[in-house]
Design an enzyme around this catalytic site. Structure first.
Site, PDB file in Angstrom:
ATOM      1  N   ASP A  31       0.855  -1.186   0.000  1.00 22.32           N
ATOM      2  CA  ASP A  31       0.000   0.000   0.000  1.00 22.32           C
ATOM      3  C   ASP A  31       0.892   1.237   0.000  1.00 22.32           C
ATOM      4  O   ASP A  31       1.889   1.323   0.705  1.00 22.32           O
ATOM      5  CB  ASP A  31      -0.914  -0.002   1.229  1.00 22.32           C
ATOM      6  CG  ASP A  31      -2.079   0.952   1.065  1.00 22.32           C
ATOM      7  OD1 ASP A  31      -3.215   0.475   0.962  1.00 22.32           O
ATOM      8  OD2 ASP A  31      -1.847   2.182   1.028  1.00 22.32           O
ATOM      9  N   ILE A  32       0.519   2.219  -0.824  1.00 20.45           N
ATOM     10  CA  ILE A  32       1.303   3.446  -0.958  1.00 20.45           C
ATOM     11  C   ILE A  32       1.271   4.274   0.332  1.00 20.45           C
ATOM     12  O   ILE A  32       2.158   5.097   0.566  1.00 20.45           O
ATOM     13  CB  ILE A  32       0.767   4.258  -2.166  1.00 20.45           C
ATOM     14  CG1 ILE A  32       1.817   5.166  -2.744  1.00 20.45           C
ATOM     15  CG2 ILE A  32      -0.494   5.014  -1.833  1.00 20.45           C
ATOM     16  CD1 ILE A  32       1.449   5.760  -4.101  1.00 20.45           C
ATOM     17  N   ASN A  88     -12.700  -3.443   2.163  1.00 19.58           N
ATOM     18  CA  ASN A  88     -13.601  -2.302   2.278  1.00 19.58           C
ATOM     19  C   ASN A  88     -14.553  -2.357   1.091  1.00 19.58           C
ATOM     20  O   ASN A  88     -14.114  -2.389  -0.063  1.00 19.58           O
ATOM     21  CB  ASN A  88     -12.817  -0.984   2.266  1.00 19.58           C
ATOM     22  CG  ASN A  88     -11.930  -0.840   3.492  1.00 19.58           C
ATOM     23  OD1 ASN A  88     -12.287  -1.287   4.575  1.00 19.58           O
ATOM     24  ND2 ASN A  88     -10.765  -0.240   3.316  1.00 19.58           N
ATOM     25  N   GLU A  96     -12.049   3.176  -1.474  1.00 20.37           N
ATOM     26  CA  GLU A  96     -11.584   4.315  -2.274  1.00 20.37           C
ATOM     27  C   GLU A  96     -11.252   3.897  -3.696  1.00 20.37           C
ATOM     28  O   GLU A  96     -11.490   4.652  -4.634  1.00 20.37           O
ATOM     29  CB  GLU A  96     -10.339   4.943  -1.628  1.00 20.37           C
ATOM     30  CG  GLU A  96     -10.663   5.678  -0.334  1.00 20.37           C
ATOM     31  CD  GLU A  96      -9.406   6.129   0.393  1.00 20.37           C
ATOM     32  OE1 GLU A  96      -8.290   5.934  -0.132  1.00 20.37           O
ATOM     33  OE2 GLU A  96      -9.559   6.657   1.510  1.00 20.37           O
ATOM     34  N   HIS A 101     -10.281  -5.432  -3.646  1.00 17.18           N
ATOM     35  CA  HIS A 101      -8.954  -5.818  -3.155  1.00 17.18           C
ATOM     36  C   HIS A 101      -9.030  -6.124  -1.669  1.00 17.18           C
ATOM     37  O   HIS A 101      -9.945  -5.678  -0.980  1.00 17.18           O
ATOM     38  CB  HIS A 101      -7.939  -4.686  -3.404  1.00 17.18           C
ATOM     39  CG  HIS A 101      -8.383  -3.378  -2.823  1.00 17.18           C
ATOM     40  ND1 HIS A 101      -9.278  -2.560  -3.473  1.00 17.18           N
ATOM     41  CD2 HIS A 101      -8.089  -2.760  -1.662  1.00 17.18           C
ATOM     42  CE1 HIS A 101      -9.500  -1.481  -2.744  1.00 17.18           C
ATOM     43  NE2 HIS A 101      -8.796  -1.581  -1.625  1.00 17.18           N
ATOM     44  N   HIS A 103      -6.853  -5.923   1.947  1.00 16.17           N
ATOM     45  CA  HIS A 103      -5.695  -5.407   2.683  1.00 16.17           C
ATOM     46  C   HIS A 103      -5.148  -6.499   3.591  1.00 16.17           C
ATOM     47  O   HIS A 103      -5.919  -7.227   4.225  1.00 16.17           O
ATOM     48  CB  HIS A 103      -6.110  -4.234   3.587  1.00 16.17           C
ATOM     49  CG  HIS A 103      -6.619  -3.036   2.866  1.00 16.17           C
ATOM     50  ND1 HIS A 103      -5.896  -1.877   2.730  1.00 16.17           N
ATOM     51  CD2 HIS A 103      -7.797  -2.801   2.228  1.00 16.17           C
ATOM     52  CE1 HIS A 103      -6.604  -0.979   2.059  1.00 16.17           C
ATOM     53  NE2 HIS A 103      -7.765  -1.517   1.744  1.00 16.17           N
TER      54      HIS A 103
HETATM   55  P1  5GP Z   1      -9.616   1.079  -0.083  1.00 11.87           P
HETATM   56  O1  5GP Z   1      -9.990   2.223   0.823  1.00 11.87           O
HETATM   57  O2  5GP Z   1     -10.195   1.261  -1.456  1.00 11.87           O
HETATM   58  O3  5GP Z   1      -9.915  -0.256   0.520  1.00 11.87           O
HETATM   59  O4  5GP Z   1      -8.049   1.120  -0.166  1.00 11.87           O
HETATM   60  C1  5GP Z   1      -7.344   1.582  -1.259  1.00 11.87           C
HETATM   61  C2  5GP Z   1      -5.894   1.575  -0.847  1.00 11.87           C
HETATM   62  O5  5GP Z   1      -5.109   1.723  -2.001  1.00 11.87           O
HETATM   63  C3  5GP Z   1      -5.531   2.708   0.115  1.00 11.87           C
HETATM   64  O6  5GP Z   1      -5.032   2.146   1.330  1.00 11.87           O
HETATM   65  C4  5GP Z   1      -4.466   3.494  -0.661  1.00 11.87           C
HETATM   66  O7  5GP Z   1      -3.420   3.943   0.184  1.00 11.87           O
HETATM   67  C5  5GP Z   1      -3.993   2.503  -1.693  1.00 11.87           C
HETATM   68  N1  5GP Z   1      -3.554   3.099  -2.943  1.00 11.87           N
HETATM   69  C6  5GP Z   1      -4.218   4.049  -3.648  1.00 11.87           C
HETATM   70  N2  5GP Z   1      -3.538   4.352  -4.782  1.00 11.87           N
HETATM   71  C7  5GP Z   1      -2.436   3.562  -4.787  1.00 11.87           C
HETATM   72  C8  5GP Z   1      -1.351   3.420  -5.700  1.00 11.87           C
HETATM   73  O8  5GP Z   1      -1.253   4.068  -6.738  1.00 11.87           O
HETATM   74  N3  5GP Z   1      -0.382   2.510  -5.366  1.00 11.87           N
HETATM   75  C9  5GP Z   1      -0.459   1.761  -4.224  1.00 11.87           C
HETATM   76  N4  5GP Z   1       0.536   0.894  -3.995  1.00 11.87           N
HETATM   77  N5  5GP Z   1      -1.483   1.868  -3.342  1.00 11.87           N
HETATM   78  C10 5GP Z   1      -2.457   2.753  -3.614  1.00 11.87           C
END
Ligand code: 5GP
Ligand code: ZN
Length: 116
Positions: A31-32, A88, A96, A101, A103
């Site tokens: 995760d970034i 999520n 987001e 996906h 985590h």
């Molecule tokens: P969500 O809230 O959708 O479950 O999590 C999306 C996750 O993707 C977030 O924790 C965010 O930090 C991560 N993320 C968003 N854009 C990128 C990216 O370009 N590269 C990586 N490695 N992670 C990302």
């Protein structure tokens, strides 16, 4: 593949990112914006925006996603200490990136669910 999807672009190399693991079902990146010492994203190869798009039949790719998560937990050295898997889903779930996906968080004690 969705044209405007960050995770699809990472998978096909349009956005450079270290792919830690890749197989027929999924791939894994860091995760970034890590929320724990280990914070990985286990991402199905196939673009589903969210769980509701999976249909009603059991999806065999999901067995692969859990297998990859377990293998990555071993590789990251958190399998014995423990870790958390989170999906999520949708707006209230805090999703987001609209490519389903999972985590994988670990490497420190994660107390409670930290909701709110
Ligand atoms: P969500 O809230 O959708 O479950 O999590 C999306 C996750 O993707 C977030 O924790 C965010 O930090 C991560 N993320 C968003 N854009 C990128 C990216 O370009 N590269 C990586 N490695 N992670 C990302
Ligand atoms: Zn996608």
């Amino acid at each position: 593949m969705a044209d405007d999807c960050i995770f699809c672009k990472i998978r096909n190399g349009e956005i450079p990112s270290e792919i830690l693991h890749s197989d027929d079902d999924c791939f894994v990146i860091r995760d970034i914006n890590p929320l724990a010492p280990t914070h990985l994203l286990v991402i199905p190869n196939r673009h589903f925006a969210q769980l509701s798009e999976l249909g009603t039949e059991p999806n065999p790719a999901f067995a692969g996603i859990f297998a990859a998560a377990r293998a990555m937990a071993e590789r990251e050295g958190v399998a014995d200490s423990g870790y958390r898997l989170i999906i999520n889903q949708g707006i209230d779930g805090g999703q987001e990136v609209m490519h389903l996906h999972m985590h994988l968080l670990g490497g420190k004690p994660l107390r409670g669910l930290g909701l709110g």
